[in-house]
Structures are given as C-alpha cells and as structure tokens.
Design an enzyme around this catalytic site. Sequence first.
Site, mmCIF file in Angstrom:
data_model
loop_
_atom_site.group_PDB
_atom_site.id
_atom_site.type_symbol
_atom_site.label_atom_id
_atom_site.label_comp_id
_atom_site.label_asym_id
_atom_site.label_seq_id
_atom_site.Cartn_x
_atom_site.Cartn_y
_atom_site.Cartn_z
ATOM 1 N N HIS A 1 40.837 40.905 48.966
ATOM 2 C CA HIS A 1 41.351 40.048 47.895
ATOM 3 C C HIS A 1 40.383 40.146 46.719
ATOM 4 C CE1 HIS A 1 42.586 36.745 45.448
ATOM 5 N NE2 HIS A 1 41.589 35.953 45.810
ATOM 6 N N GLU B 1 39.268 31.787 51.046
ATOM 7 C CA GLU B 1 40.525 32.528 51.019
ATOM 8 C C GLU B 1 40.853 33.163 52.374
ATOM 9 O OE1 GLU B 1 42.159 31.882 48.614
ATOM 10 O OE2 GLU B 1 41.135 32.077 46.684
ATOM 11 N N HIS C 1 39.858 39.653 42.189
ATOM 12 C CA HIS C 1 40.308 39.121 40.908
ATOM 13 C C HIS C 1 40.154 40.205 39.852
ATOM 14 C CE1 HIS C 1 38.859 34.959 42.569
ATOM 15 N NE2 HIS C 1 39.963 35.387 43.180
ATOM 16 N N TYR D 1 52.342 57.427 42.312
ATOM 17 C CA TYR D 1 51.181 57.059 43.123
ATOM 18 C C TYR D 1 51.236 55.597 43.552
ATOM 19 C CZ TYR D 1 49.957 61.485 41.164
ATOM 20 O OH TYR D 1 50.010 62.795 40.795
ATOM 21 N N HIS E 1 46.321 34.447 39.658
ATOM 22 C CA HIS E 1 45.159 34.429 40.549
ATOM 23 C C HIS E 1 44.564 35.813 40.762
ATOM 24 C CE1 HIS E 1 43.537 32.721 44.654
ATOM 25 N NE2 HIS E 1 42.670 33.558 44.086
#
Length: 222
Positions: A91, A72, A93, A118, A158
């Site tokens: 990144h 990635e 998941h 927030y 994703h």
Amino acid sequence: MNRSALDGLAAAGRRLIEAGLSPGSSGNMSVRDADSILITGTGVELGRIDERSLARLTMDGTHVGGAKASKEAPLHVGFYRRDAGFGAVIHVHSPHAVALSCMTPWADHNAVAPLTPYFVMRVGQTPLLPYRHPGDATLGVDVYEAPWPMRAALLANHGAVVAGSDIDDAVDRAIELEEACRIVLLTDPLQRVELTAGQIEELAQRWGSPWTPSARAAPQRL
C-alpha cells in the site's frame, strides 16, 4: 524470523523509495510467511526496514509479535483472504495514484483508463474503492468483498494497494500502476485514444489479467 522474507521486504522498500512511490514514512508492505503475515510497523520508513520494523500477524489480522503493526493491516488481510495465491501486498501513497483516486473513476470496475497494454497485462482492472479514513477496518472488508476480480485497487482520496504472488511481483505491479495513473493524468485534457474492448480482451486472456467486460469501450480503430 524468516531471513529471506526480511531481506525481500527490505529490498522491496528500497525499490519503492527509489521509484518515488513512498514519501516519508507513508506506505506499508507485507508478505505471507507460512501461516502468518509479516507486515511493516507503524511509522516505518520503507527504505529502512530491519527486523525491529516488522510485526507478525495471524491470517485474520491478530497481532502475535514484533513491532506495532501498520494501521492499514486490514487492507493486507483483505487481499490475503481474497486469494491464497497472493503472497505479498503493498500500500503506497504514490502521487499519481493518489491524484487519480481523487477523480471520477473511468468505470465501476476500473478507475484507470486503459491506455497502454502494460497496464492491462501487468496490473489489470483496478477499481476505486469507497473513501474510509486511514486505518478503518472496513477498508479490508471493501477489498475482500469487491465484486470484481482484481489484484490492485485505488482507495478514494487515499492511494493504491496492490497484491502479487511475491514481494517482487507486488513491487513491479505498484510501479506499473503508478505509471498508468501518471499517463492518465497527463492525457486527461486531451482527446486521447483508449485501447479497444477487443484489444483489452486479447491482452487479458494472453497474460491472465483480471478484466471485467464493460459497456464502456473505446471506438474501434482502423
């Protein structure tokens, strides 16, 4: 290797694991290190980062040393190309971000309904980027060419990607985005009340958060 960068990534990985944002060996992180990028290697568990876990890339994504870089990496390069002020990219998941990435976005410029101050203050608008298979280099192009100001995005079906001024800022933003996604999902079946356009504008200006005005705005409340 820059010891402070290594220590910062290791601590950030432990925070993400403790917050439940990085199951198994999923997720990846990077930091700017002078004129290069230090990024976690493929298959690395974020809670167990050491010197052997990291790859070094040029700013255009070319591998120049260390472990095999996460597939990635283009996501990270895309954010660094967008803004020289970004010093770290994460990144993950995380479950609520993944779930929301499988749903219709709230608006073109933002996938996450603005329910709490927030989210607006700490993250700002978070568009849903098109589906690409994991590791597709086009993901980095999507990040770089997204037409809205942003420091976070959901990747369709994703997960989430966020950028920060440094690794601690990026972790804080990733945690806040996951919480915002969780709240959206919790309130989805209900008649929820979103922040108004005026409230969002005031928060975005006060905190310097990216937000594009939209025709879609919550009704004014008394």
